[in-house]
Enzyme design. Structure first.
Site, short mmCIF file in Angstrom:
data_model
loop_
_atom_site.label_atom_id
_atom_site.label_comp_id
_atom_site.label_asym_id
_atom_site.label_seq_id
_atom_site.Cartn_x
_atom_site.Cartn_y
_atom_site.Cartn_z
N ASP A 1 -4.91 -9.63 -17.24
CA ASP A 1 -6.03 -9.35 -18.16
C ASP A 1 -6.57 -10.56 -18.93
O ASP A 1 -6.85 -10.47 -20.14
CB ASP A 1 -5.62 -8.27 -19.17
CG ASP A 1 -5.26 -6.96 -18.50
OD1 ASP A 1 -5.30 -6.87 -17.26
OD2 ASP A 1 -4.90 -6.01 -19.23
N ASP B 1 -8.41 -4.96 -17.21
CA ASP B 1 -8.88 -3.71 -17.79
C ASP B 1 -10.29 -3.52 -17.26
O ASP B 1 -11.08 -4.48 -17.23
CB ASP B 1 -8.93 -3.81 -19.32
CG ASP B 1 -7.78 -3.13 -20.01
OD1 ASP B 1 -6.76 -2.84 -19.35
OD2 ASP B 1 -7.89 -2.90 -21.23
N HIS C 1 -12.85 -0.45 -17.77
CA HIS C 1 -13.08 0.90 -18.28
C HIS C 1 -14.50 1.42 -18.03
O HIS C 1 -15.47 0.69 -18.20
CB HIS C 1 -12.83 0.92 -19.78
CG HIS C 1 -11.42 0.60 -20.17
ND1 HIS C 1 -10.33 1.27 -19.67
CD2 HIS C 1 -10.92 -0.33 -21.04
CE1 HIS C 1 -9.22 0.79 -20.20
NE2 HIS C 1 -9.56 -0.20 -21.03
N HIS D 1 -8.82 6.59 -25.53
CA HIS D 1 -8.42 5.19 -25.61
C HIS D 1 -9.46 4.39 -26.41
O HIS D 1 -9.11 3.44 -27.10
CB HIS D 1 -8.29 4.64 -24.18
CG HIS D 1 -7.80 3.23 -24.10
ND1 HIS D 1 -6.57 2.84 -24.57
CD2 HIS D 1 -8.37 2.11 -23.57
CE1 HIS D 1 -6.40 1.54 -24.35
NE2 HIS D 1 -7.48 1.07 -23.75
N HIS E 1 -13.89 -1.92 -25.19
CA HIS E 1 -13.57 -3.23 -24.61
C HIS E 1 -13.56 -3.13 -23.09
O HIS E 1 -13.36 -2.06 -22.53
CB HIS E 1 -12.21 -3.74 -25.11
CG HIS E 1 -11.07 -2.85 -24.75
ND1 HIS E 1 -10.75 -1.72 -25.48
CD2 HIS E 1 -10.19 -2.89 -23.71
CE1 HIS E 1 -9.72 -1.12 -24.92
NE2 HIS E 1 -9.36 -1.80 -23.84
N LYS F 1 -7.72 -1.57 -13.59
CA LYS F 1 -7.01 -0.43 -14.17
C LYS F 1 -7.80 0.17 -15.31
O LYS F 1 -8.57 -0.51 -15.98
CB LYS F 1 -5.63 -0.87 -14.65
CG LYS F 1 -5.64 -1.98 -15.69
CD LYS F 1 -4.23 -2.52 -15.95
CE LYS F 1 -4.22 -3.70 -16.87
NZ LYS F 1 -4.62 -3.45 -18.23
N CYS G 1 -0.26 -5.40 -22.55
CA CYS G 1 -0.38 -5.29 -21.09
C CYS G 1 0.58 -6.20 -20.33
O CYS G 1 1.05 -5.83 -19.25
CB CYS G 1 -1.83 -5.53 -20.66
SG CYS G 1 -2.92 -4.24 -21.31
#
Length: 192
Positions: free
Chosen positions: A9, A51, A53, A59, A73, A98, A141
């Site tokens: 990340d 990440d 999203h 979350h 984020h 992810k 993470c």
């Protein structure tokens, strides 16, 4: 032994100036790039996680608790989701995304570009039995990825000098959890 470097990340939103910027993120990005280049002969594979999203449900929160909920984020299609320019993402053989619709802290929850291959399967298919984990954030993470790597039966080491953590208290707790999971720790983490 077959060895892989897992870069966790190193994205704009987790570096200085990002929506969840960690002090030392940019330095970590550059240091990881230098490490991967200087140690290219030591790794059979280099992979990166991110990440990524779309709608991770609770979350994201307007009133985050910074434990289970966070400000927005790493949203798909935004500059914050991109790898930081100090990290040379071309070094990664594969990227595992992810958290499209869930929280997802561990890189082992991510899938490759094909959308189906999970990190554990990808590593297993290549005979990887040892991993070094680096990236952001040590206490979230990176910790989750390293714990899952150890649980998958991989000899796991976190190179703490190539990580950046959010706070001293949460990094201390993360290091305890990593040790308890049988993860080897090398060096000292940078803590924001």
């Amino acid at each position: 032994m077959t060895r892989a470097l897992i870069v966790v990340d190193i994205q704009n939103d987790f570096c200085e100036g990002g929506s969840l910027g960690v002090r030392g993120g940019e330095r970590t990005a550059a240091a990881v790039t230098d490490h991967a280049r200087a140690n290219a002969d030591s790794y059979d594979h280099v992979v990166a996680t991110r990440d990524y999203h779309i709608d991770p449900g609770p979350h994201f929160s307007e009133n985050p608790d910074f434990v289970d909920s966070w400000p927005r984020h790493c949203e798909v299609g935004t500059p914050g989701a991109e790898f930081h320019p100090e990290f040379d993402a071309s070094l990664a053989e594969e990227v595992f995304s992810k958290g499209l619709y869930t929280a997802a802290y561990s890189g082992f929850e991510g899938t490759a570009g094909d959308g189906t291959t999970r990190l554990a399967d990808w590593l297993r298919e290549r005979g990887v039995d040892e991993v070094d984990v680096v990236g952001i954030a040590t206490d979230h993470c990176v910790r989750a990825t390293a714990v899952d790597a150890a649980a998958a039966g991989l000899r796991t080491r976190v190179l703490l000098g190539l990580t950046a953590g959010v706070s001293g208290d949460t990094v201390t707790t993360a290091l305890e959890r990593l040790r308890a999971a049988g993860v080897e720790l090398e060096g000292e983490p940078l803590v924001g």
